[in-house]
Design an enzyme around this catalytic site. Structure first.
Site, PDB file in Angstrom:
ATOM      1  N   LYS A   1       0.810  -1.344  -0.045  1.00 22.51           N
ATOM      2  CA  LYS A   1       0.159   0.061   0.031  1.00 22.51           C
ATOM      3  C   LYS A   1       1.011   1.273   0.044  1.00 22.51           C
ATOM      4  CE  LYS A   1      -2.093  -0.930   3.824  1.00 22.51           C
ATOM      5  NZ  LYS A   1      -1.398  -2.139   4.432  1.00 22.51           N
TER       6      LYS A   1
ATOM      7  N   ARG B   1      -9.464   0.849   9.362  1.00 24.61           N
ATOM      8  CA  ARG B   1      -8.859  -0.398   9.823  1.00 24.61           C
ATOM      9  C   ARG B   1      -9.901  -1.619  10.561  1.00 24.61           C
ATOM     10  NH1 ARG B   1      -3.141   0.507   9.621  1.00 24.61           N
ATOM     11  NH2 ARG B   1      -1.844  -1.115   9.947  1.00 24.61           N
TER      12      ARG B   1
ATOM     13  N   ARG C   1      11.717  -5.285   5.020  1.00 24.83           N
ATOM     14  CA  ARG C   1      11.362  -3.928   4.823  1.00 24.83           C
ATOM     15  C   ARG C   1      12.094  -2.850   5.673  1.00 24.83           C
ATOM     16  NH1 ARG C   1       5.263  -1.670   5.241  1.00 24.83           N
ATOM     17  NH2 ARG C   1       5.319  -2.277   7.356  1.00 24.83           N
TER      18      ARG C   1
ATOM     19  N   ARG D   1      11.407  -0.784  11.204  1.00 21.82           N
ATOM     20  CA  ARG D   1      10.437  -0.417  12.137  1.00 21.82           C
ATOM     21  C   ARG D   1      10.374  -1.473  13.322  1.00 21.82           C
ATOM     22  NH1 ARG D   1       5.130   0.657   8.649  1.00 21.82           N
ATOM     23  NH2 ARG D   1       4.178  -0.291  10.293  1.00 21.82           N
TER      24      ARG D   1
ATOM     25  N   ARG E   1       0.540  -8.858  13.887  1.00 22.71           N
ATOM     26  CA  ARG E   1      -0.117  -7.549  13.015  1.00 22.71           C
ATOM     27  C   ARG E   1      -1.170  -8.357  11.911  1.00 22.71           C
ATOM     28  NH1 ARG E   1       4.488  -4.601  10.955  1.00 22.71           N
ATOM     29  NH2 ARG E   1       3.122  -3.368   9.859  1.00 22.71           N
TER      30      ARG E   1
HETATM   31  P1  AMP Z   1       0.801   0.737   9.595  1.00 21.93           P
HETATM   32  O1  AMP Z   1       2.024   1.626   9.244  1.00 21.93           O
HETATM   33  O2  AMP Z   1      -0.079   1.060   8.622  1.00 21.93           O
HETATM   34  O3  AMP Z   1       1.566  -0.775   9.398  1.00 21.93           O
HETATM   35  O4  AMP Z   1       0.592   1.086  10.977  1.00 21.93           O
HETATM   36  C1  AMP Z   1       1.429   0.674  12.025  1.00 21.93           C
HETATM   37  C2  AMP Z   1       0.694   0.606  13.396  1.00 21.93           C
HETATM   38  O5  AMP Z   1      -0.056   1.595  13.698  1.00 21.93           O
HETATM   39  C3  AMP Z   1      -0.306  -0.444  13.284  1.00 21.93           C
HETATM   40  O6  AMP Z   1       0.214  -1.867  13.497  1.00 21.93           O
HETATM   41  C4  AMP Z   1      -1.247   0.069  14.494  1.00 21.93           C
HETATM   42  O7  AMP Z   1      -0.696  -0.250  15.803  1.00 21.93           O
HETATM   43  C5  AMP Z   1      -1.162   1.507  14.122  1.00 21.93           C
HETATM   44  N1  AMP Z   1      -2.458   2.168  13.473  1.00 21.93           N
HETATM   45  C6  AMP Z   1      -2.027   2.514  11.941  1.00 21.93           C
HETATM   46  N2  AMP Z   1      -3.306   2.739  11.481  1.00 21.93           N
HETATM   47  C7  AMP Z   1      -4.223   2.277  12.446  1.00 21.93           C
HETATM   48  C8  AMP Z   1      -5.756   2.471  12.337  1.00 21.93           C
HETATM   49  N3  AMP Z   1      -6.340   3.038  11.398  1.00 21.93           N
HETATM   50  N4  AMP Z   1      -6.403   1.998  13.517  1.00 21.93           N
HETATM   51  C9  AMP Z   1      -5.879   1.704  14.484  1.00 21.93           C
HETATM   52  N5  AMP Z   1      -4.461   1.319  14.612  1.00 21.93           N
HETATM   53  C10 AMP Z   1      -3.718   1.696  13.518  1.00 21.93           C
END
Ligand code: AMP
Length: 210
Positions: free
Chosen positions: A15, A88, A122, A155, A166
């Site tokens: 994404k 999400r 990554r 990360r 996750r």
């Molecule tokens: P991402 O970079 O999109 O993989 O997000 C990293 C982390 O941020 C996720 O594993 C969640 O802990 C938190 N996070 C990101 N977006 C959301 C969301 N829309 N709702 C809840 N937690 C989020």
């Protein structure tokens, strides 16, 4: 052209990578909740303090925190945009539906066994947020961002022990959104593991411009 797009798909589907290209070439603005939250954690803000423990465990930050943060950002948007990592949960999708009517939910579909490998390989740029992969999209100079020259990092939640959680959280909370947007007639799915990053982008470009 579709201008209000939700990006769906598991962590590691691509994404962020596709969002970066859509922004560079088609003038989209991308709002990534993950990038916003990591920035808040880095800056030690109240939001960052609330979000950190959930993120470290690979869980979801509570809906009220995320919805409050996104309402503000979406209200200020003008022009074509992508939402990367939001919604999400069904509750977040309902809240989004009260603010805007999205044109399309673009689901990037990739099998689990590929996701684990992609996530653990990554590397991310803390400054311009570009993403790399040690095997299929390495930076030109090891450890350095091609775009802005910053030092790349892994990360914390891309380490193997958190990745599994996750993916479980994705299956349980976010996967139902595919059906949610399908029922609204908004869902388009592309395979995110067939062809190069550029091949996948070409497919997405065709869909977005249609
Ligand atoms: P991402 O970079 O999109 O993989 O997000 C990293 C982390 O941020 C996720 O594993 C969640 O802990 C938190 N996070 C990101 N977006 C959301 C969301 N829309 N709702 C809840 N937690 C989020």
């Amino acid at each position: 052209m579709k201008t209000k797009i939700v990006l769906l798909g598991p962590p590691g589907a691509g994404k962020g990578t596709q969002a970066e290209i859509l922004c560079d070439r088609l003038g989209f603005v991308s709002l990534s909740t993950g990038d916003m939250l990591r920035e808040a954690v880095r800056n030690g803000t109240e939001l960052g303090k609330k979000a950190k423990e959930y993120m470290d465990a690979g869980g979801l930050v509570p809906n009220d925190v995320i919805i409050g943060m996104m309402k503000e950002k979406i209200d200020g948007l003008d022009g074509a945009f992508l939402l990367d990592g939001f919604p999400r949960t069904i509750e977040q999708a309902d809240a989004l539906g009260e603010i805007i009517d999205v044109d399309m939910a673009l689901n990037i579909d990739v099998p689990d066994e590929i996701l684990v490998q992609r996530l653990t390989q990554r590397r991310s740029c803390p400054d311009c947020k570009a993403v790399y992969n040690l095997s299929n999209k390495p930076p030109k100079k090891e450890g350095i961002c091609d775009k802005c020259g910053a030092q790349l990092y892994q990360r914390d939640d891309d380490k193997e022990e958190t990745v599994k959680n996750r993916l479980d959280v994705y299956r349980k909370n976010t996967f139902p959104l595919i059906d949610y947007y399908q029922k609204k007639g908004k869902l388009v799915t592309v395979k995110g593991d067939e062809g190069s990053i550029e091949d996948i982008f070409k497919k997405i470009e065709g869909i977005v411009k249609n």
